[in-house]
Design an enzyme around this catalytic site. Structure first.
Site, PDB file in Angstrom:
ATOM      1  N   ILE A  11      53.001 -43.397  44.986  1.00 20.98           N
ATOM      2  CA  ILE A  11      51.574 -43.537  44.667  1.00 20.98           C
ATOM      3  C   ILE A  11      50.968 -44.769  45.348  1.00 20.98           C
ATOM      4  CG2 ILE A  11      51.734 -44.850  42.491  1.00 20.98           C
ATOM      5  CD1 ILE A  11      49.389 -41.885  43.286  1.00 20.98           C
ATOM      6  N   SER A  33      58.508 -55.321  46.628  1.00 21.59           N
ATOM      7  CA  SER A  33      59.280 -54.098  46.489  1.00 21.59           C
ATOM      8  C   SER A  33      60.683 -54.367  47.000  1.00 21.59           C
ATOM      9  CB  SER A  33      58.621 -52.991  47.334  1.00 21.59           C
ATOM     10  OG  SER A  33      58.804 -51.735  46.770  1.00 21.59           O
ATOM     11  N   ARG A  34      61.662 -53.642  46.435  1.00 19.56           N
ATOM     12  CA  ARG A  34      63.026 -53.857  46.908  1.00 19.56           C
ATOM     13  C   ARG A  34      63.222 -53.231  48.275  1.00 19.56           C
ATOM     14  NH1 ARG A  34      65.366 -51.303  41.511  1.00 19.56           N
ATOM     15  NH2 ARG A  34      63.942 -49.758  42.375  1.00 19.56           N
ATOM     16  N   LYS A  87      49.090 -45.586  35.430  1.00 12.80           N
ATOM     17  CA  LYS A  87      49.315 -44.823  34.207  1.00 12.80           C
ATOM     18  C   LYS A  87      50.760 -44.327  34.167  1.00 12.80           C
ATOM     19  CE  LYS A  87      50.138 -40.977  34.846  1.00 12.80           C
ATOM     20  NZ  LYS A  87      51.047 -40.063  35.635  1.00 12.80           N
ATOM     21  N   ASP A 165      54.369 -36.905  32.143  1.00 12.59           N
ATOM     22  CA  ASP A 165      53.882 -37.773  33.230  1.00 12.59           C
ATOM     23  C   ASP A 165      52.600 -37.180  33.831  1.00 12.59           C
ATOM     24  OD1 ASP A 165      54.372 -40.091  35.268  1.00 12.59           O
ATOM     25  OD2 ASP A 165      54.034 -38.311  36.469  1.00 12.59           O
TER      26      ASP A 165
END
Ligand code: NAP
Length: 311
Positions: A11, A33-34, A87, A165
């Site tokens: 997303i 971020s990894r 969300k 979800d």
């Protein structure tokens, strides 16, 4: 305003990066971020280090799955940053309440976003339903999990919500457009025998005027994907489809008023515009009603075990 994006996954890349890039309010100044990154943007793998080294970044947008989100949000608020949450705003209601108290105490903005509420015809649907007497209201949210969530194992784990979800997107529209508040009366959850979260769910709600309010969420839908809401009232019918992008009243499609600027067309550009106004005004926007209905479904739902889900 400088903003950092945390959790560079589907997303973030599909919606957040293009919306920030197109906005005159924001500059994407770091990613955390990894594994993921965005071309030309300083990339951190350690969130604490980014907070420490970049005091110029006052706003953080979290695009992680719900379970890890609380720790990141709490750390950002403790470091004095305004926070925008994808969300659902968290894995539990309690952790969302905690974040809201933390943000209010520190006079920081916290925005629990619901992107589906920004779909084109949600506001017109709300306006039309406002003075009608509701008789029936039914949500059909049926999509193919393999198509929309490839390789996302977290979605099947505790806190991943399973079919809720996407279902919570429908509930975010329902709670926005219905003039009366509803609560769950019963639920049926179908849980694959090898997973923790449901693949399908049917909900039945109490409505104060006696209307029949039901939802049907299913992740096993192949072929046509369906995201519709049908309302029957004393003055005719309303249908929303394509997740709220289209609307018909008494069978005739109603087109959106052509007022939005190009910069503000689409769900995520509107979310980022709202976040900019929240930060400017120092406000908090945390509506947990969609998550409350999902929590109620997990508390009250009758569970049946169905065939294993193998991607
Ligand atoms: P995703 O691609 O599976 O995950 C997003 C990123 O979060 C990953 O790339 C990963 O980045 C990071 N992450 C995952 N697990 C983590 C953990 N345990 N600890 C720290 N970081 C972790 O998921 P997504 O589809 O983007 O969804 C993220 C959120 O957006 C969800 O709440 C979802 O409901 C919402 N959303 C998704 C969509 C959609 O179409 N996919 C649409 C609207 C809203 P690194 O591994 O690089 O750190």
């Amino acid at each position: 305003m400088h903003i950092a994006l945390v959790g560079i996954g589907k997303i973030a890349l599909d919606q957040h990066v293009p919306s920030i890039t197109a906005s005159s309010d924001w500059e994407l100044s770091a990613t955390v971020s990894r594994a993921g990154s965005v071309d030309g943007v300083p990339a951190y793998t350690d969130f604490a280090q980014m907070l420490d080294e970049r005091p110029d970044i006052r706003v953080v947008s979290l695009c992680l799955p719900p379970v890890p989100r609380f720790d990141f949000a709490a750390m950002a608020i403790e470091a004095g940053r305004h926070v925008m949450l994808e969300k659902p705003p968290g894995a539990t209601l309690s952790e969302c309440h905690t974040l809201e108290v933390m943000a209010r105490t520190r006079r920081l903005s916290l925005y629990a976003t619901w992107h589906s509420r920004e779909a084109e015809m949600v506001a017109p649907a709300k306006a039309w339903l406002k003075d009608k007497k509701l008789r029936h209201f039914h949500v059909t949210w049926k999509e193919d999990v393999r198509r929309w969530h490839p390789g996302q194992d977290w979605i099947w784990e505790p806190g991943g919500l399973g079919v809720f979800d996407p279902g919570i997107n429908a509930l975010s529209i329902v709670t926005e457009i219905l003039p009366d508040s509803i609560h769950l009366r019963s639920a049926n959850l179908l849980v694959p025998e090898n997973r923790q979260a449901p693949i399908a769910a049917k909900l039945d709600f109490y409505h104060p005027q006696g209307a029949v309010v039901t939802t049907d969420f299913d992740w096993r839908q192949e072929g046509e994907q369906i995201w519709t809401i049908d309302a029957e009232t004393d003055e005719g019918t309303l249908r929303l489809w394509n997740g709220g992008a289209n609307m018909a009243i008494n069978g005739a499609e109603v087109k959106a008023a052509d007022s939005a600027s190009a910069e503000l067309s689409g769900e995520y550009p509107r979310l980022y515009q709202k976040m900019a106004r929240l930060v400017e005004s120092g406000n908090v926007d945390v509506d947990l009603s969609p998550l409350r209905h999902v929590a109620d479904a997990f508390a009250l739902g009758h569970r049946a075990t169905v065939a294993p889900f193998i991607e």
